[in-house]
Scaffold this motif. Structure first.
Motif, PDB file in Angstrom:
ATOM      1  N   TYR A   1      96.488  47.617  62.518  1.00 45.30           N
ATOM      2  CA  TYR A   1      95.463  48.147  61.616  1.00 45.30           C
ATOM      3  C   TYR A   1      95.360  49.656  61.697  1.00 45.30           C
ATOM      4  O   TYR A   1      95.649  50.264  62.731  1.00 45.30           O
ATOM      5  CB  TYR A   1      94.103  47.505  61.943  1.00 45.30           C
ATOM      6  N   ASP A   2      94.937  50.232  60.580  1.00 43.46           N
ATOM      7  CA  ASP A   2      94.697  51.667  60.505  1.00 43.46           C
ATOM      8  C   ASP A   2      93.217  52.002  60.625  1.00 43.46           C
ATOM      9  O   ASP A   2      92.867  53.152  60.913  1.00 43.46           O
ATOM     10  CB  ASP A   2      95.224  52.227  59.172  1.00 43.46           C
ATOM     11  N   ALA A   3      92.357  51.023  60.363  1.00 42.60           N
ATOM     12  CA  ALA A   3      90.909  51.257  60.430  1.00 42.60           C
ATOM     13  C   ALA A   3      90.191  49.927  60.631  1.00 42.60           C
ATOM     14  O   ALA A   3      90.701  48.864  60.253  1.00 42.60           O
ATOM     15  CB  ALA A   3      90.408  51.937  59.160  1.00 42.60           C
ATOM     16  N   ILE A   4      89.004  50.006  61.217  1.00 40.66           N
ATOM     17  CA  ILE A   4      88.159  48.837  61.446  1.00 40.66           C
ATOM     18  C   ILE A   4      86.904  48.991  60.608  1.00 40.66           C
ATOM     19  O   ILE A   4      86.216  50.017  60.681  1.00 40.66           O
ATOM     20  CB  ILE A   4      87.769  48.714  62.933  1.00 40.66           C
ATOM     21  N   ALA A   5      86.605  47.983  59.779  1.00 41.69           N
ATOM     22  CA  ALA A   5      85.455  48.050  58.875  1.00 41.69           C
ATOM     23  C   ALA A   5      84.420  47.000  59.234  1.00 41.69           C
ATOM     24  O   ALA A   5      84.746  45.827  59.408  1.00 41.69           O
ATOM     25  CB  ALA A   5      85.903  47.853  57.433  1.00 41.69           C
ATOM     26  N   GLY A   6      83.182  47.420  59.341  1.00 43.92           N
ATOM     27  CA  GLY A   6      82.091  46.493  59.599  1.00 43.92           C
ATOM     28  C   GLY A   6      81.357  46.163  58.316  1.00 43.92           C
ATOM     29  O   GLY A   6      81.114  47.039  57.481  1.00 43.92           O
ATOM     30  N   GLY A   7      81.022  44.894  58.141  1.00 41.17           N
ATOM     31  CA  GLY A   7      80.240  44.488  56.987  1.00 41.17           C
ATOM     32  C   GLY A   7      78.764  44.767  57.212  1.00 41.17           C
ATOM     33  O   GLY A   7      78.235  44.496  58.299  1.00 41.17           O
TER      34      GLY A   7
ATOM     35  N   MET B   1      85.197  54.884  46.360  1.00 40.06           N
ATOM     36  CA  MET B   1      84.667  54.523  47.666  1.00 40.06           C
ATOM     37  C   MET B   1      83.171  54.230  47.617  1.00 40.06           C
ATOM     38  O   MET B   1      82.468  54.329  48.618  1.00 40.06           O
ATOM     39  CB  MET B   1      84.940  55.663  48.656  1.00 40.06           C
ATOM     40  N   GLY B   2      82.679  53.823  46.452  1.00 40.07           N
ATOM     41  CA  GLY B   2      81.243  53.625  46.285  1.00 40.07           C
ATOM     42  C   GLY B   2      80.637  52.583  47.200  1.00 40.07           C
ATOM     43  O   GLY B   2      79.443  52.616  47.478  1.00 40.07           O
ATOM     44  N   GLN B   3      81.453  51.649  47.678  1.00 45.74           N
ATOM     45  CA  GLN B   3      80.940  50.588  48.547  1.00 45.74           C
ATOM     46  C   GLN B   3      81.393  50.779  50.000  1.00 45.74           C
ATOM     47  O   GLN B   3      80.992  50.016  50.871  1.00 45.74           O
ATOM     48  CB  GLN B   3      81.420  49.221  48.032  1.00 45.74           C
ATOM     49  N   ILE B   4      82.203  51.817  50.228  1.00 45.51           N
ATOM     50  CA  ILE B   4      82.771  52.060  51.553  1.00 45.51           C
ATOM     51  C   ILE B   4      82.230  53.365  52.113  1.00 45.51           C
ATOM     52  O   ILE B   4      82.263  54.395  51.446  1.00 45.51           O
ATOM     53  CB  ILE B   4      84.312  52.166  51.503  1.00 45.51           C
ATOM     54  N   GLU B   5      81.750  53.321  53.347  1.00 48.47           N
ATOM     55  CA  GLU B   5      81.325  54.541  54.036  1.00 48.47           C
ATOM     56  C   GLU B   5      82.364  54.885  55.095  1.00 48.47           C
ATOM     57  O   GLU B   5      82.807  54.027  55.863  1.00 48.47           O
ATOM     58  CB  GLU B   5      79.959  54.343  54.698  1.00 48.47           C
ATOM     59  N   GLY B   6      82.751  56.172  55.129  1.00 52.90           N
ATOM     60  CA  GLY B   6      83.805  56.624  56.024  1.00 52.90           C
ATOM     61  C   GLY B   6      84.992  57.112  55.212  1.00 52.90           C
ATOM     62  O   GLY B   6      84.922  57.226  53.979  1.00 52.90           O
TER      63      GLY B   6
ATOM     64  N   PHE C   1      82.980  41.810  50.679  1.00 48.98           N
ATOM     65  CA  PHE C   1      83.494  42.921  51.475  1.00 48.98           C
ATOM     66  C   PHE C   1      85.008  43.081  51.293  1.00 48.98           C
ATOM     67  O   PHE C   1      85.519  44.197  51.192  1.00 48.98           O
ATOM     68  CB  PHE C   1      83.166  42.707  52.952  1.00 48.98           C
ATOM     69  N   ILE C   2      85.712  41.963  51.270  1.00 49.61           N
ATOM     70  CA  ILE C   2      87.169  42.001  51.083  1.00 49.61           C
ATOM     71  C   ILE C   2      87.515  42.638  49.743  1.00 49.61           C
ATOM     72  O   ILE C   2      88.387  43.507  49.642  1.00 49.61           O
ATOM     73  CB  ILE C   2      87.747  40.576  51.167  1.00 49.61           C
ATOM     74  N   ASN C   3      86.827  42.210  48.699  1.00 53.66           N
ATOM     75  CA  ASN C   3      87.082  42.754  47.362  1.00 53.66           C
ATOM     76  C   ASN C   3      86.767  44.246  47.296  1.00 53.66           C
ATOM     77  O   ASN C   3      87.471  45.007  46.617  1.00 53.66           O
ATOM     78  CB  ASN C   3      86.265  41.998  46.320  1.00 53.66           C
ATOM     79  N   ALA C   4      85.713  44.664  48.009  1.00 51.21           N
ATOM     80  CA  ALA C   4      85.344  46.080  48.007  1.00 51.21           C
ATOM     81  C   ALA C   4      86.431  46.931  48.652  1.00 51.21           C
ATOM     82  O   ALA C   4      86.785  48.005  48.144  1.00 51.21           O
ATOM     83  CB  ALA C   4      84.018  46.272  48.743  1.00 51.21           C
ATOM     84  N   VAL C   5      86.975  46.462  49.765  1.00 56.09           N
ATOM     85  CA  VAL C   5      88.044  47.197  50.446  1.00 56.09           C
ATOM     86  C   VAL C   5      89.277  47.286  49.553  1.00 56.09           C
ATOM     87  O   VAL C   5      89.885  48.358  49.406  1.00 56.09           O
ATOM     88  CB  VAL C   5      88.403  46.514  51.784  1.00 56.09           C
ATOM     89  N   ARG C   6      89.641  46.191  48.930  1.00 51.33           N
ATOM     90  CA  ARG C   6      90.828  46.193  48.069  1.00 51.33           C
ATOM     91  C   ARG C   6      90.621  47.042  46.826  1.00 51.33           C
ATOM     92  O   ARG C   6      91.542  47.745  46.390  1.00 51.33           O
ATOM     93  CB  ARG C   6      91.178  44.755  47.699  1.00 51.33           C
ATOM     94  N   LYS C   7      89.423  46.994  46.270  1.00 49.39           N
ATOM     95  CA  LYS C   7      89.135  47.801  45.077  1.00 49.39           C
ATOM     96  C   LYS C   7      89.242  49.286  45.391  1.00 49.39           C
ATOM     97  O   LYS C   7      89.631  50.099  44.534  1.00 49.39           O
ATOM     98  CB  LYS C   7      87.734  47.471  44.553  1.00 49.39           C
ATOM     99  N   ALA C   8      88.910  49.642  46.628  1.00 50.40           N
ATOM    100  CA  ALA C   8      88.978  51.049  47.040  1.00 50.40           C
ATOM    101  C   ALA C   8      90.378  51.459  47.474  1.00 50.40           C
ATOM    102  O   ALA C   8      90.592  52.602  47.886  1.00 50.40           O
ATOM    103  CB  ALA C   8      87.985  51.301  48.175  1.00 50.40           C
TER     104      ALA C   8
END
Length: 230
Positions: free
Chosen positions: A79-85, A117-122, A146-153
């Protein structure tokens, strides 16, 4: 490993985490006055993984076990990053990211603004390989947002990690599998039942009722005033 199956569980880790959850009071058992979950189902048990954040030794052990499980299932450097919901997954993502020396993100339940990145912080680069972290998984529904938000970004995601997986609703694996996402977890309700029996925490009748619930949660729910959504 097929995406429709969970990663193999370390039974020793499952027992350790179940013992921790029972010890810190994260497991609430009330068969006579069932809890109503967000889905509308009635349940004799309720878990509050948020309590872990207040117990340093417990969380340290759980993060150690988390790193072991992720290394086993995905390998180093996956992984390149760890995302918390938002919100319960954020502290666990932060601890895992710190241990792996990786960037940490968090994913909002709702977008803030209209940018990519409207749904992603960082900071997340395009094609970033992201691990989604939450405290627990029930039927898998909340993970999809959350999965869809990461993929959309522009991120890539093929695995989600939780401390606790209910392991009684087949919808969880079906939903994640359809999205090409595998599940890694530490402990389940089956581990809790075994540990409660080992410690003699519940009466035989109460334990039998709990196992009846695990065997057919929707039937148990319908018989105790809750929804049957299976």
């Amino acid at each position: 490993m097929p995406a429709t199956q969970p990663a193999p569980q370390d039974n020793d880790a499952g027992a350790k985490v179940a013992r921790i959850l029972l010890d810190i009071g994260a497991i609430n058992f009330s068969p006579e006055d069932p809890f109503i979950l967000t889905s509308g189902r009635a349940s004799p048990v309720y878990i509050d993984c948020r309590r872990i954040i207040s117990f340093p030794e417990a969380r340290r052990t759980i993060i150690d076990l988390s790193i072991d499980a992720l290394t086993r299932d995905a390998g180093p450097g996956a992984y390149d990053a760890i995302a918390g919901g938002e919100t319960a997954g954020i502290p666990f993502a932060a601890w895992i990211a710190d241990r792996l020396t990786l960037p940490m993100l968090y994913v909002r339940k709702q977008p803030k603004g209209f940018a990519r990145m409207g749904q992603i912080e960082g900071v997340m680069e395009m094609d970033c390989r992201v691990l989604l972290v939450e405290d627990m998984a029930t039927d898998g529904g909340s993970k999809l947002n959350f999965i869809n938000a990461v993929r959309k970004a522009g991120g890539k995601i093929d695995r989600t990690f939780v401390v606790f997986y209910y392991d009684i609703f087949k919808q969880a694996l079906e939903r994640l599998g359809k999205e090409g996402v595998e599940l890694t977890y530490l402990s389940t309700w089956w581990d809790v039942a075994d540990e409660a029996e080992r410690q003699g925490l519940w009466t035989p009748d109460a334990l039998a009722q709990f196992r009846d619930y695990l065997a057919d949660p929707d039937k148990w729910s319908a018989a105790h005033g809750g929804a049957e959504t299976g």
